[in-house]
Design an enzyme around this catalytic site. Structure first.
Site, PDB file in Angstrom:
ATOM      1  N   GLU A   1       0.978  -1.092  -0.003  1.00 58.83           N
ATOM      2  CA  GLU A   1       0.022  -0.115  -0.010  1.00 58.83           C
ATOM      3  C   GLU A   1       0.887   1.086   0.254  1.00 58.83           C
ATOM      4  O   GLU A   1       1.864   1.271   0.743  1.00 58.83           O
ATOM      5  CB  GLU A   1      -0.816  -0.099   1.093  1.00 58.83           C
ATOM      6  CG  GLU A   1      -1.727   1.095   1.327  1.00 58.83           C
ATOM      7  CD  GLU A   1      -2.398   1.202   2.557  1.00 58.83           C
ATOM      8  OE1 GLU A   1      -2.768   0.228   3.149  1.00 58.83           O
ATOM      9  OE2 GLU A   1      -2.797   2.492   3.350  1.00 58.83           O
TER      10      GLU A   1
ATOM     11  N   GLU B   1      -2.229  12.146   2.524  1.00 56.26           N
ATOM     12  CA  GLU B   1      -2.789  11.476   3.662  1.00 56.26           C
ATOM     13  C   GLU B   1      -2.839  12.328   4.895  1.00 56.26           C
ATOM     14  O   GLU B   1      -1.556  12.803   5.213  1.00 56.26           O
ATOM     15  CB  GLU B   1      -2.467  10.211   4.008  1.00 56.26           C
ATOM     16  CG  GLU B   1      -3.364   9.563   5.190  1.00 56.26           C
ATOM     17  CD  GLU B   1      -3.229   7.865   5.282  1.00 56.26           C
ATOM     18  OE1 GLU B   1      -4.133   7.255   5.472  1.00 56.26           O
ATOM     19  OE2 GLU B   1      -1.852   7.523   5.191  1.00 56.26           O
TER      20      GLU B   1
END
Length: 651
Positions: free
Chosen positions: A145, A150
């Site tokens: 991932e 973010e």
């Protein structure tokens, strides 16, 4: 070591070095070519909308594409950018469903390359929010991932995080503008991952106030680098569409070390979303100076805030100008062709079953067939609502004599629930509706696996009309019988004497013994979904098949009353066949006929039952598809009642 061996080893080492150097130089000499891009409407049309429960346990309700468009959560702005926001008008119950938002995902998976996202606006620094632009493999965490953008709550600096399985260390002395706070990407040491904290202004309110900017990620088999460029500092090579990473300067994150990136990070799909609270934002809610309505629970305080302050989330939206994918030596045209050929999802596939005049026909199933020419005397199942609504009785007439190798074509139209049912009630002295000399089952003692229109065995079970019952059922490998009233292949129990074969319109020989009613039940083949041929997970289109799973249903007892002056005994049987539906399931339709046997006067006097029987094919159909099941049953009931009353009167 012998001199020759030494020279050989040294030579091999030199050759290997030369090959590696040549490969490196070739790669360095290559330039990135645009392989794929999205902007404006293509985000709505070419990405999937995720509308299930949030895997990160957020206080959110992800909506589908239709709802998102109708409610204005996604749209194309006047400037051509893509807007993706959240509901900022509804006050919610903290114990009910979460705030409405959108999560979109690419339809395909991508590997190494250069990925560039131009963002005009990202969700601001707002308590309870957790926006992200990230990628993930099919098998998490083994396929990895990559969290490119973010942040949570009031954060104003981006956090770049990698996750994978096992151990994956990136603690090398890599030059970057961000700060490496955790060097272990593998789950072996927890779920934190390897983390790089970006520079201030790379996220949230400061990012938006500066007019947005561009993020670029270069992903190779040895490293992952991520750059952030404010709007005023975008490299010229990026603006021109000819990116040169050597001119990008120092990346904000440079993740490289002993980790095998080729093994730990496989093909990924890209995701853009905005969730609320959840495993990260909710658990650190108190650390962000956000209001704590429940001092004992940061998570509950987060949920309470998100539910009761809708206006706070007006700025929690993405506005994206474009996302572009660059790869070495791959042009946009060739990439699109490869993507279409290998990763696109087929919504509907036309499947053809070519039948030969053999008992065991082959059933080829071509992949992604778009057109199938139909030979003469072919019956085709309609696949659209209009076709089903306008079927004529021509599709349910008796079968003409076939001269060639007919075919049965079945088209499947995705998730259609339309159904084609054909029911025939014959009041004449008919026992079987034949197909052709080459494809009909024997009427008495014939081959039970004789093909129907070349397809082995329509699902048939017949009530015995002889002293020794022998109901026969045959299986078919591909498509079942289509909606044709006289196209059912039936097998009648063998009677004493010479076996007779029913052809396209005549009975070759007459049985020498009268049929006697011995049963009041008929077996019908039932469809089992488990027998349906399936396509793979990305392609649809299959032929419905069925195996015989007999069940018993009652039928009227055979009449022993003399018909037409009491000189004959009438016995009835029903044959069932499965009619395929576009959804891959089938329904059973019954064909009922009367077999009449008339002994001679001498036989009646002597008590010896040696007469002749006549079997004729029906000449017309009493009713055809288009009627409701209730109307069909009414027709059968009235006809049957009239017949019984007539026989009783004659008796």
């Amino acid at each position: 070591m012998a001199p020759s061996s030494l020279f050989l080893s040294v030579g091999s080492l030199i050759a290997s070095s030369l090959v590696s150097a040549t490969a490196l130089e070739a790669r360095q000499s290559q330039t990135y070519q645009l392989a794929e891009s999205w902007q404006g409407e293509s985000f709505i049309n070419d990405w999937n909308f995720f509308d299930r429960a949030d895997p990160t346990n957020g206080y959110v309700t992800y909506v589908n594409q239709s709802f998102a468009e109708q409610s204005g959560l996604v749209k194309v702005t006047q400037s051509g950018s893509f807007y993706m926001g959240v509901d900022y008008e509804s006050t919610l119950n903290p114990n009910g469903p979460g705030r409405e938002s959108v999560r979109i995902e690419t339809k395909n998976y991508y590997t190494e390359g250069l990925y560039v996202i131009d963002i005009e606006h990202m969700p601001g620094s707002i308590c309870g929010t957790w926006p992200a632009f990230w990628s993930v493999g099919k098998d998490w965490p083994n396929d990895g991932e990559i969290d490119i953008i973010e942040g949570v709550n009031l954060q104003k600096a981006n956090k770049i995080v990698l996750h994978t399985s096992g151990s994956c260390d990136v603690s090398g002395s890599n030059d970057m503008t961000g700060t490496l706070s955790s060097s272990e990407c593998g789950e072996a040491s927890g779920t934190v991952g390897c983390v790089v904290k970006g520079t201030n202004g790379s996220s949230g309110d400061p990012f938006n106030e500066a007019g947005g900017g561009v993020y670029a990620m270069e992903w190779t088999d040895t490293f992952i680098k991520i750059w952030f460029f404010p709007r005023s500092q975008i490299p010229a090579s990026l603006s021109s569409g000819n990116p040169d990473t050597s001119s990008f300067g120092t990346p904000m994150a440079h993740l490289q070390g002993s980790c095998d990136f080729a093994e730990r990070f496989k093909a990924q799909k890209f995701i853009i979303d905005t969730t609320f609270c959840g495993d990260w934002a909710g658990n650190v809610f108190a650390e962000s100076t956000c209001p704590m309505s429940d001092p004992s629970s940061p998570m509950q305080s987060c949920v309470n805030y998100v539910a009761q302050n809708p206006a706070a989330f007006k700025e929690a939206y993405w506005e994206i100008n474009s996302i572009k994918v660059y790869q070495y030596g791959v042009s946009a045209a060739s990439s699109a062709a490869v993507s279409q050929a290998t990763a696109s999802k087929v919504e509907g596939t036309l499947v053809s079953v070519q039948a030969a005049n053999t008992a065991t026909p082959t059933v080829p199933v071509p992949a992604e067939t778009t057109a199938v020419p139909q030979p003469a005397q072919t019956n085709t199942v309609a696949t659209s609502a209009a076709d089903y609504a306008t079927q004529s009785s021509a599709e349910t007439t008796t079968v003409p004599a076939a001269t060639g190798a007919p075919s049965v074509s079945a088209a499947e139209g995705g998730d259609s629930e339309l159904e084609s049912t054909s029911t025939v009630y014959v009041t004449s002295t008919t026992t079987i509706c034949p197909v052709a000399e080459s494809s009909s089952a024997a009427a008495a003692g014939g081959k039970k696996d004789a093909p129907f229109n070349g397809v082995s065995g329509a699902e048939v079970a017949a009530t015995s009309v002889a002293a020794a019952p022998a109901a026969a059922t045959s299986e078919h490998p591909g498509a079942d019988a289509i909606a044709n009233s006289a196209a059912a292949t039936s097998t009648v129990a063998k009677s004493e004497g010479v076996a007779s074969q029913l052809t396209a319109g005549a009975l070759s020989e007459i049985p020498t013994a009268p049929p006697e009613p011995v049963s009041q039940a008929v077996s019908t083949g039932s469809f089992d979904d488990s027998d349906t041929a399936q396509g793979d997970s990305e392609e649809h289109g299959s032929i419905a098949s069925a195996s015989a799973a007999p069940s018993t249903i009652p039928v009227p007892a055979s009449s022993s009353a003399a018909a037409l002056g009491g000189s004959s005994i009438a016995s009835s049987f029903a044959s069932s066949r499965l009619v395929p539906r576009p959804t891959g399931s089938s329904t059973a339709a019954s064909v009922t006929a009367i077999a009449t046997w008339s002994p001679t006067a001498g036989e009646r006097a002597s008590g010896t039952a040696k007469g002749s029987a006549t079997l004729t094919a029906p000449s017309e159909v009493v009713f055809t598809p288009g009627l409701s099941n209730g109307a069909n049953r009414m027709s059968v009931g009235l006809s049957g009642l009239i017949g019984v009353m007539f026989i009783a009167a004659l008796a």
